[in-house]
Design a protein around this motif. Structure first.
Motif, mmCIF file in Angstrom:
data_model
loop_
_atom_site.group_PDB
_atom_site.id
_atom_site.type_symbol
_atom_site.label_atom_id
_atom_site.label_comp_id
_atom_site.label_asym_id
_atom_site.label_seq_id
_atom_site.Cartn_x
_atom_site.Cartn_y
_atom_site.Cartn_z
ATOM 1 N N UNK A 1 0.853 -1.188 0.000
ATOM 2 C CA UNK A 1 0.000 0.000 0.000
ATOM 3 C C UNK A 1 0.885 1.233 0.000
ATOM 4 N N UNK A 2 0.531 2.202 -0.812
ATOM 5 C CA UNK A 2 1.308 3.438 -0.882
ATOM 6 C C UNK A 2 0.373 4.603 -1.147
ATOM 7 N N UNK B 1 3.906 -8.434 -10.701
ATOM 8 C CA UNK B 1 2.659 -9.064 -10.269
ATOM 9 C C UNK B 1 2.247 -8.776 -8.843
ATOM 10 N N UNK B 2 2.882 -7.806 -8.197
ATOM 11 C CA UNK B 2 2.501 -7.435 -6.835
ATOM 12 C C UNK B 2 1.388 -6.394 -6.901
ATOM 13 N N UNK B 3 0.289 -6.658 -6.197
ATOM 14 C CA UNK B 3 -0.830 -5.732 -6.180
ATOM 15 C C UNK B 3 -0.486 -4.468 -5.416
ATOM 16 N N UNK B 4 -1.068 -3.358 -5.837
ATOM 17 C CA UNK B 4 -0.806 -2.074 -5.195
ATOM 18 C C UNK B 4 -2.132 -1.437 -4.777
ATOM 19 N N UNK C 1 -4.959 -2.368 -7.964
ATOM 20 C CA UNK C 1 -6.204 -3.110 -7.767
ATOM 21 C C UNK C 1 -7.105 -2.582 -6.680
ATOM 22 N N UNK C 2 -6.609 -1.609 -5.887
ATOM 23 C CA UNK C 2 -7.397 -1.136 -4.748
ATOM 24 C C UNK C 2 -7.084 0.322 -4.498
ATOM 25 N N UNK C 3 -8.105 1.049 -4.092
ATOM 26 C CA UNK C 3 -7.907 2.426 -3.671
ATOM 27 C C UNK C 3 -8.533 2.608 -2.291
ATOM 28 N N UNK C 4 -7.775 3.240 -1.403
ATOM 29 C CA UNK C 4 -8.194 3.439 -0.018
ATOM 30 C C UNK C 4 -8.389 4.925 0.231
ATOM 31 N N UNK C 5 -9.638 5.302 0.493
ATOM 32 C CA UNK C 5 -9.958 6.677 0.835
ATOM 33 C C UNK C 5 -10.249 6.749 2.322
#
Length: 398
Positions: free
Chosen positions: A133-134, A167-170, A197-201
């Motif tokens: 996660x970044x 291939x590492x998900x971010x 593949x994901x967004x964190x708000x």
């Protein structure tokens, strides 16, 4: 935290969420966010930990960190987030990671990507890291100003491309505030363009370097606008993006109402929320800081229930469970809100505002006067649903 797609559909994180539910039902820790160091090579002006280059003098020793990982492995912890500060700045980062993976713990590394290069990426991949996660906060100039380092945005983008190539998900993280709001939809577009593949708000947490900046939060109307966009994306056949929402648990009943209005069966999500509510406080979730302090939530670093030097991980779970059996007050109380047990309100915000973790969450997205009867009836119809806690003691659920 709430993974919207995986909660109501078969999203990419449904399996690990199921494991977290099973762990909580068994009275074990369900997930741990561990700030393994307070050292950081950035100076983000909204950092809720006020991390800096020096770190904390009382950080856990290398031996203590290894002993803690062994506790996690023995308790069959499903999910561990290694965070900071910048976790990769800790001297024994790789030892912690490799030992955790030897116990088959699913590890996500939350990093600012300043230390991510091809060698680090290959080592993460070799250790079975599926996700990192970044953070991205907007266009390059704005992002660099936010984190205090020129060129940081470009380095993050380059690191994401290297990670995705292997291939590492971010997961892209953004703190939602009046400052970042103008760039939210650009961040979504960039997240998709980079193949993340994901967004964190996360709603703005007014602690650390953002203490006292409550007026920096976006309005409920803006959150609802964003919610409508997210629902449209989830219902699109072209998109598989996962959406994670932090510090805004009322977002989940808001989404459930909207999906129900679209004729979507939300029973699976409601069933899961009977056990793991939208606010995870007291649900087997915990934060451990670099000095071993144990907190119900990472966003309230001054709200501790003990120190891992003094109590075991399992005893900490029992202490945290005592919070789950308490009822929220005011507008979040069961008699005031039919969503009380699936939402709970943000307990960290209540703590920060009043010093009472059970006080009402004044940032709720749902107006008291709105018609919420449809979802309320759906909740009541869910087999075995109770308004109080699902268990009386850890491990007593089915």
């Amino acid at each position: 935290m709430a993974h919207v797609r995986s909660l109501f559909f078969e999203g990419p994180l449904a399996e690990i969420e199921d494991k977290a539910v099973k762990a909580f039902k068994a009275g074990r820790p369900s997930d741990v966010i561990w700030n393994i160091t307070n050292r950081c090579n950035l100076l983000c002006d909204h950092c809720y930990m006020a991390a800096n280059a020096q770190g904390c003098p009382e950080e856990l020793s290398d031996e203590e960190t290894i002993a803690l990982v062994r506790q996690m492995g023995e308790r069959e912890l499903p999910s561990l987030f290694l965070s900071g500060g910048e976790p990769m700045m800790r001297n024994n980062f790789w030892e912690i990671l490799e030992l955790a993976r030897s116990y088959s713990i699913r590890v996500t590394v939350s990093t600012n990507c300043m230390l991510i290069n091809r060698d680090a990426t290959n080592r993460l991949k070799a250790n079975g890291i599926a996700w990192i996660a970044t953070s991205l906060y907007g266009p390059a100039e704005f992002h660099d100003q936010m984190v205090g380092i020129p060129g940081a945005h470009q380095r993050v983008v380059e690191a994401i491309r290297v990670l995705r190539a292997e291939g590492i998900g971010v997961a892209v993280k953004t703190a939602i505030s009046q400052g970042t709001w103008p760039y939210v939809y650009d961040i979504i577009a960039e997240t998709k363009e980079l193949g993340c593949g994901l967004i964190y708000f996360c709603d703005l947490i007014t602690s650390g370097r953002s203490e006292g900046e409550d007026d920096g939060r976006i309005t409920p109307e803006q959150w609802r606008e964003l919610g409508d966009f997210i629902i449209e994306d989830i219902l699109s056949e072209e998109s598989t993006l996962e959406w994670d929402i932090g510090a805004m648990p009322s977002f989940i009943p808001f989404v459930a109402e909207k999906l129900l209005a679209h004729g979507i069966d939300v029973s699976n999500g409601l069933e899961r929320l009977k056990t793991i509510s939208a606010c995870p406080v007291g649900k087997g979730h915990m934060n451990i800081n670099s000095e071993g302090g144990i907190m119900p939530c990472q966003f309230a670093q001054d709200w501790t229930i003990g120190n891992i030097r003094d109590i075991s991980l399992q005893d900490a779970v029992a202490e945290l469970y005592a919070l789950d059996v308490q009822e929220a007050k005011g507008a979040c109380a069961p008699e005031a809100c039919e969503y009380s047990r699936i939402c709970r309100g943000c307990r960290a915000k209540a703590w920060q505002r009043t010093g009472d973790a059970m006080a009402e969450d004044v940032t709720c997205l749902l107006h008291a006067e709105s018609d919420r009867s449809a979802l309320a009836e759906h909740i009541e119809a869910a087999e075995g649903f109770v308004r109080s806690a699902p268990c009386s003691t850890p491990g007593s659920c089915g």
